[in-house]
Design a protein around this motif. Sequence first.
Motif, PDB file in Angstrom:
ATOM      1  N   PHE A 135       7.611   6.262  -1.914  1.00 63.59           N
ATOM      2  CA  PHE A 135       6.243   6.764  -1.988  1.00 63.59           C
ATOM      3  C   PHE A 135       5.462   6.339  -0.741  1.00 63.59           C
ATOM      4  CE2 PHE A 135       7.925   6.646  -6.234  1.00 63.59           C
ATOM      5  CZ  PHE A 135       7.521   7.873  -6.758  1.00 63.59           C
ATOM      6  N   GLY A 136       6.117   6.477   0.398  1.00 61.96           N
ATOM      7  CA  GLY A 136       5.522   6.088   1.667  1.00 61.96           C
ATOM      8  C   GLY A 136       4.392   6.979   2.123  1.00 61.96           C
ATOM      9  N   MET A 137       4.162   8.094   1.408  1.00 58.38           N
ATOM     10  CA  MET A 137       3.013   8.942   1.726  1.00 58.38           C
ATOM     11  C   MET A 137       1.700   8.261   1.356  1.00 58.38           C
ATOM     12  SD  MET A 137       4.399   9.491  -1.375  1.00 58.38           S
ATOM     13  CE  MET A 137       5.731  10.612  -0.959  1.00 58.38           C
ATOM     14  N   TRP A 138       1.789   7.201   0.542  1.00 57.06           N
ATOM     15  CA  TRP A 138       0.621   6.412   0.160  1.00 57.06           C
ATOM     16  C   TRP A 138       0.679   5.052   0.834  1.00 57.06           C
ATOM     17  CZ3 TRP A 138       2.093   7.561  -5.549  1.00 57.06           C
ATOM     18  CH2 TRP A 138       1.540   8.797  -5.942  1.00 57.06           C
ATOM     19  N   GLN A 180      11.037   3.215 -11.195  1.00 57.23           N
ATOM     20  CA  GLN A 180      11.222   4.545 -10.621  1.00 57.23           C
ATOM     21  C   GLN A 180      11.512   4.414  -9.122  1.00 57.23           C
ATOM     22  OE1 GLN A 180      11.366   7.046 -12.661  1.00 57.23           O
ATOM     23  NE2 GLN A 180      10.624   5.886 -14.430  1.00 57.23           N
ATOM     24  N   GLU A 181      12.633   5.026  -8.699  1.00 53.26           N
ATOM     25  CA  GLU A 181      13.027   4.967  -7.280  1.00 53.26           C
ATOM     26  C   GLU A 181      13.483   6.344  -6.814  1.00 53.26           C
ATOM     27  OE1 GLU A 181      15.371   1.859  -4.311  1.00 53.26           O
ATOM     28  OE2 GLU A 181      16.337   2.480  -6.170  1.00 53.26           O
ATOM     29  N   PHE A 182      12.811   7.377  -7.258  1.00 47.54           N
ATOM     30  CA  PHE A 182      13.187   8.736  -6.865  1.00 47.54           C
ATOM     31  C   PHE A 182      12.320   9.216  -5.700  1.00 47.54           C
ATOM     32  CE2 PHE A 182       9.832   9.227 -10.012  1.00 47.54           C
ATOM     33  CZ  PHE A 182       9.015  10.208  -9.461  1.00 47.54           C
ATOM     34  N   LEU A 183      12.855  10.185  -4.958  1.00 49.05           N
ATOM     35  CA  LEU A 183      12.133  10.794  -3.850  1.00 49.05           C
ATOM     36  C   LEU A 183      11.422  12.049  -4.355  1.00 49.05           C
ATOM     37  CD1 LEU A 183      14.994  10.415  -1.258  1.00 49.05           C
ATOM     38  CD2 LEU A 183      12.762   9.311  -1.058  1.00 49.05           C
ATOM     39  N   PRO A 184      10.093  12.044  -4.450  1.00 50.15           N
ATOM     40  CA  PRO A 184       9.399  13.218  -4.977  1.00 50.15           C
ATOM     41  C   PRO A 184       9.508  14.414  -4.031  1.00 50.15           C
ATOM     42  CG  PRO A 184       7.827  11.591  -4.168  1.00 50.15           C
ATOM     43  CD  PRO A 184       9.173  10.947  -4.105  1.00 50.15           C
ATOM     44  N   THR A 185       9.692  15.585  -4.602  1.00 50.06           N
ATOM     45  CA  THR A 185       9.806  16.803  -3.796  1.00 50.06           C
ATOM     46  C   THR A 185       8.488  17.530  -3.663  1.00 50.06           C
ATOM     47  OG1 THR A 185      10.454  18.067  -5.761  1.00 50.06           O
ATOM     48  CG2 THR A 185      12.222  17.139  -4.416  1.00 50.06           C
ATOM     49  N   GLY A 186       7.519  17.201  -4.509  1.00 47.69           N
ATOM     50  CA  GLY A 186       6.207  17.838  -4.474  1.00 47.69           C
ATOM     51  C   GLY A 186       5.114  16.799  -4.536  1.00 47.69           C
ATOM     52  N   ASP A 187       4.078  17.088  -5.297  1.00 46.20           N
ATOM     53  CA  ASP A 187       2.960  16.167  -5.461  1.00 46.20           C
ATOM     54  C   ASP A 187       3.472  14.889  -6.140  1.00 46.20           C
ATOM     55  OD1 ASP A 187       0.627  14.806  -6.128  1.00 46.20           O
ATOM     56  OD2 ASP A 187      -0.468  16.623  -6.649  1.00 46.20           O
ATOM     57  N   PRO A 188       3.358  13.735  -5.486  1.00 43.87           N
ATOM     58  CA  PRO A 188       3.993  12.526  -6.035  1.00 43.87           C
ATOM     59  C   PRO A 188       3.328  11.981  -7.289  1.00 43.87           C
ATOM     60  CG  PRO A 188       2.765  11.990  -4.054  1.00 43.87           C
ATOM     61  CD  PRO A 188       2.775  13.483  -4.153  1.00 43.87           C
ATOM     62  N   ARG A 189       2.027  12.176  -7.439  1.00 43.89           N
ATOM     63  CA  ARG A 189       1.354  11.580  -8.596  1.00 43.89           C
ATOM     64  C   ARG A 189       1.819  12.198  -9.919  1.00 43.89           C
ATOM     65  NH1 ARG A 189      -3.455   8.597  -9.895  1.00 43.89           N
ATOM     66  NH2 ARG A 189      -3.953   8.986 -12.080  1.00 43.89           N
ATOM     67  N   PRO A 190       1.772  13.529 -10.080  1.00 49.83           N
ATOM     68  CA  PRO A 190       2.276  14.076 -11.350  1.00 49.83           C
ATOM     69  C   PRO A 190       3.765  13.817 -11.552  1.00 49.83           C
ATOM     70  CG  PRO A 190       1.678  15.841  -9.846  1.00 49.83           C
ATOM     71  CD  PRO A 190       1.154  14.588  -9.257  1.00 49.83           C
ATOM     72  N   ALA A 191       4.528  13.742 -10.463  1.00 48.00           N
ATOM     73  CA  ALA A 191       5.954  13.448 -10.591  1.00 48.00           C
ATOM     74  C   ALA A 191       6.165  12.044 -11.138  1.00 48.00           C
ATOM     75  CB  ALA A 191       6.646  13.604  -9.238  1.00 48.00           C
ATOM     76  N   LEU A 192       5.389  11.098 -10.629  1.00 50.99           N
ATOM     77  CA  LEU A 192       5.510   9.724 -11.109  1.00 50.99           C
ATOM     78  C   LEU A 192       5.016   9.607 -12.552  1.00 50.99           C
ATOM     79  CD1 LEU A 192       6.264   6.811 -10.494  1.00 50.99           C
ATOM     80  CD2 LEU A 192       4.005   6.495  -9.450  1.00 50.99           C
ATOM     81  N   ALA A 193       3.923  10.291 -12.851  1.00 54.26           N
ATOM     82  CA  ALA A 193       3.407  10.268 -14.224  1.00 54.26           C
ATOM     83  C   ALA A 193       4.424  10.848 -15.201  1.00 54.26           C
ATOM     84  CB  ALA A 193       2.094  11.040 -14.303  1.00 54.26           C
ATOM     85  N   ASP A 242      -1.923  -0.054  -0.996  1.00 56.27           N
ATOM     86  CA  ASP A 242      -3.112  -0.128  -1.836  1.00 56.27           C
ATOM     87  C   ASP A 242      -3.253   1.137  -2.684  1.00 56.27           C
ATOM     88  OD1 ASP A 242      -5.575  -1.822  -2.354  1.00 56.27           O
ATOM     89  OD2 ASP A 242      -6.524   0.085  -1.853  1.00 56.27           O
ATOM     90  N   GLU A 243      -2.992   2.296  -2.101  1.00 62.21           N
ATOM     91  CA  GLU A 243      -3.074   3.554  -2.855  1.00 62.21           C
ATOM     92  C   GLU A 243      -2.011   3.622  -3.947  1.00 62.21           C
ATOM     93  OE1 GLU A 243      -4.826   6.550   0.619  1.00 62.21           O
ATOM     94  OE2 GLU A 243      -2.675   6.129   0.505  1.00 62.21           O
ATOM     95  N   LEU A 244      -0.785   3.201  -3.616  1.00 66.75           N
ATOM     96  CA  LEU A 244       0.280   3.201  -4.621  1.00 66.75           C
ATOM     97  C   LEU A 244      -0.077   2.263  -5.767  1.00 66.75           C
ATOM     98  CD1 LEU A 244       3.072   3.912  -5.711  1.00 66.75           C
ATOM     99  CD2 LEU A 244       4.047   2.197  -4.175  1.00 66.75           C
ATOM    100  N   CYS A 245      -0.615   1.107  -5.458  1.00 68.62           N
ATOM    101  CA  CYS A 245      -1.006   0.161  -6.502  1.00 68.62           C
ATOM    102  C   CYS A 245      -2.067   0.761  -7.414  1.00 68.62           C
ATOM    103  CB  CYS A 245      -1.526  -1.131  -5.878  1.00 68.62           C
ATOM    104  SG  CYS A 245      -0.249  -2.176  -5.140  1.00 68.62           S
ATOM    105  N   ALA A 246      -3.018   1.483  -6.829  1.00 70.22           N
ATOM    106  CA  ALA A 246      -4.072   2.097  -7.635  1.00 70.22           C
ATOM    107  C   ALA A 246      -3.484   3.142  -8.577  1.00 70.22           C
ATOM    108  CB  ALA A 246      -5.132   2.721  -6.726  1.00 70.22           C
TER     109      ALA A 246
END
Length: 288
Positions: free
Chosen positions: A46-49, A267-280, A52-56
């Motif tokens: 999730f390096g796109m964040w 979770q250690e997957f590489l998101p293909t789209g919007d990472p937030r809904p994918a993680l949720a 601090d953003e990832l923690c939030a």
Amino acid sequence: MRRRDFVRTAGAALPLAALPAGLQPAPPVAAEREASFRHSVCQWPFGMWSLDELCAVAADLGIASVELVQPSSAPTLARHGLTCAMTAQPASVPDPLRQGWNRAEHHEWLVPAYREQLEAAAGAGWSQLICFSGNRDGLDDAAGLETMAQGLEQILPLAERLGVTVCLELFNSKVDHPDYQADSTAWGVALVERLGSPRFRLLYDIYHMQIMEGDVIRTLTDHLDAIAHVHTAGVPGRHEIDESQELFYPAIVRALDAAGYSGYVAQEFLPTGDPRPALADAVRRCTV
């Protein structure tokens, strides 16, 4: 009163004589409980964040940990009420995935670096630290296991004193990490048994072991005593754990919970789209 509470109360009040002859009352409904494990997320996919953003995001989704970060990041995690379930390898170690503990010549730098990282992890209040076997490079599996054990024996007394568990991650050697030695559960379990320390366990990566072995649920539950941490990702591709891949994660986490697993599911997957809904969505699928 909630509908299910009313139904449960009303049903309990019915006299047994009201039941048809030969029909026994249903067993009582089991009390709801939380899962025995907690959720975590690895930083690197999730390096796109920013951290601090990832923690939030993690805190908002009910994830308790952001992992594979350095102890220097502890203040950032603490600001969001998070911990780190798996401390990253020492930043000073060169090429740690390929040049690991299975060769004696690597112990010269691994031992002091890991002793320092154990102290730092404990100082941050973190209780697990990742390690790697390294590549075979022609090394026999039995010889690699013994050499790795001899190296780890130099740091495990400190790990035991500090209360930090060193965790060997199992990788696949077919797709992502060619020639990696710790590429089977059996090899990892044999190392756990060889060392005999309560502070050495396995990081079972479901993605990697599905590629190498399959039979994920049976392997996890049969060897739960040797496993301290679990990673997820979809197979094939290492992407979202949804219907596009071959594993059914709800069944896997239910089996883990039923077996009494008390570590983290990360979770250690590489998101293909919007990472937030994918993680949720991944957290939802891994929530018992």
